[in-house]
Design a protein around this motif. Structure first.
Motif: not given
Length: 202
Positions: A13, A119, A139
């Motif tokens: 991520q 996220p 994000q």
């Protein structure tokens, strides 16, 4: 039900992953690369929202246009290049953050309902090399793109994200340069709405 960024492992991520092609336009990927180079060159600890703002101003004409005229851009860049002195000295021994999970906006573009913290399931503090607030901003920029039907975020998406939190370093620098940040956010959202209505992108 709002679109969501797919759940990822902590290893996959975050902006380190997004710094390539995932979720970013080619122009914005170049902005991220420029911010990383600036961190290395200046000997800073992490990419923060001021690094991202600096790189956006140097690379993206749409960002410069929505912020202001040439004198204001020059004034803003003047503040940014001085981050090694003055206010920048305070930043060297601190981490840019605004709480347990930074939420950079309380409203989504085009009147959509808030998508909530992003996220989905990963603490931004796990994004190595990025301030927690900058990680969330990256994000959130991708979330803005999804909400208007685009696959990749652009510079205006990132600008909205980094100035959406009043505690960001980008907001501090903009304020010092005399930029009306609430007015800037309204201009960004207005432009986003125009592009969505036209079925196009900036």
């Amino acid at each position: 039900m709002q679109p969501r960024i797919p759940r990822q492992s902590a290893h996959e991520q975050g902006p380190d992953r997004a710094g390539g092609d995932a979720g970013l336009s080619g122009e914005l990927a170049a902005v991220v690369a420029g911010a990383r180079r600036r961190v290395v060159r200046d000997g800073d600890r992490q990419v923060d929202t001021a690094h991202l703002l600096h790189s956006l101003l140097e690379s993206d004409p749409d960002v410069r246009a929505v912020i202001g005229d040439a004198p204001q851009i020059a004034r803003l860049l003047g503040y940014l290049v001085q981050r090694s002195i003055g206010y920048g000295l305070r930043w060297q021994n601190s981490v840019e953050d605004s709480g347990p999970i930074a939420v950079v906006h309380d409203a989504e573009p085009n009147g959509a309902e808030p998508a909530g913290p992003v996220p989905t399931g990963v603490d931004p503090r796990e994004a190595e090399g990025w301030s927690p607030l900058a990680a969330v901003a990256m994000q959130y920029a991708m979330t803005r793109a999804v909400l208007r039907g685009e696959d990749r975020a652009d510079g205006t998406d990132l600008l909205a994200a980094i100035v959406g939190d009043p505690q960001s370093r980008a907001v501090e620098v903009l304020g010092r340069a005399g930029v009306d940040v609430p007015g800037l956010l309204k201009r960004i959202d207005s432009r986003t709405g125009e592009y969505a209505a036209e079925g196009g992108t900036p």
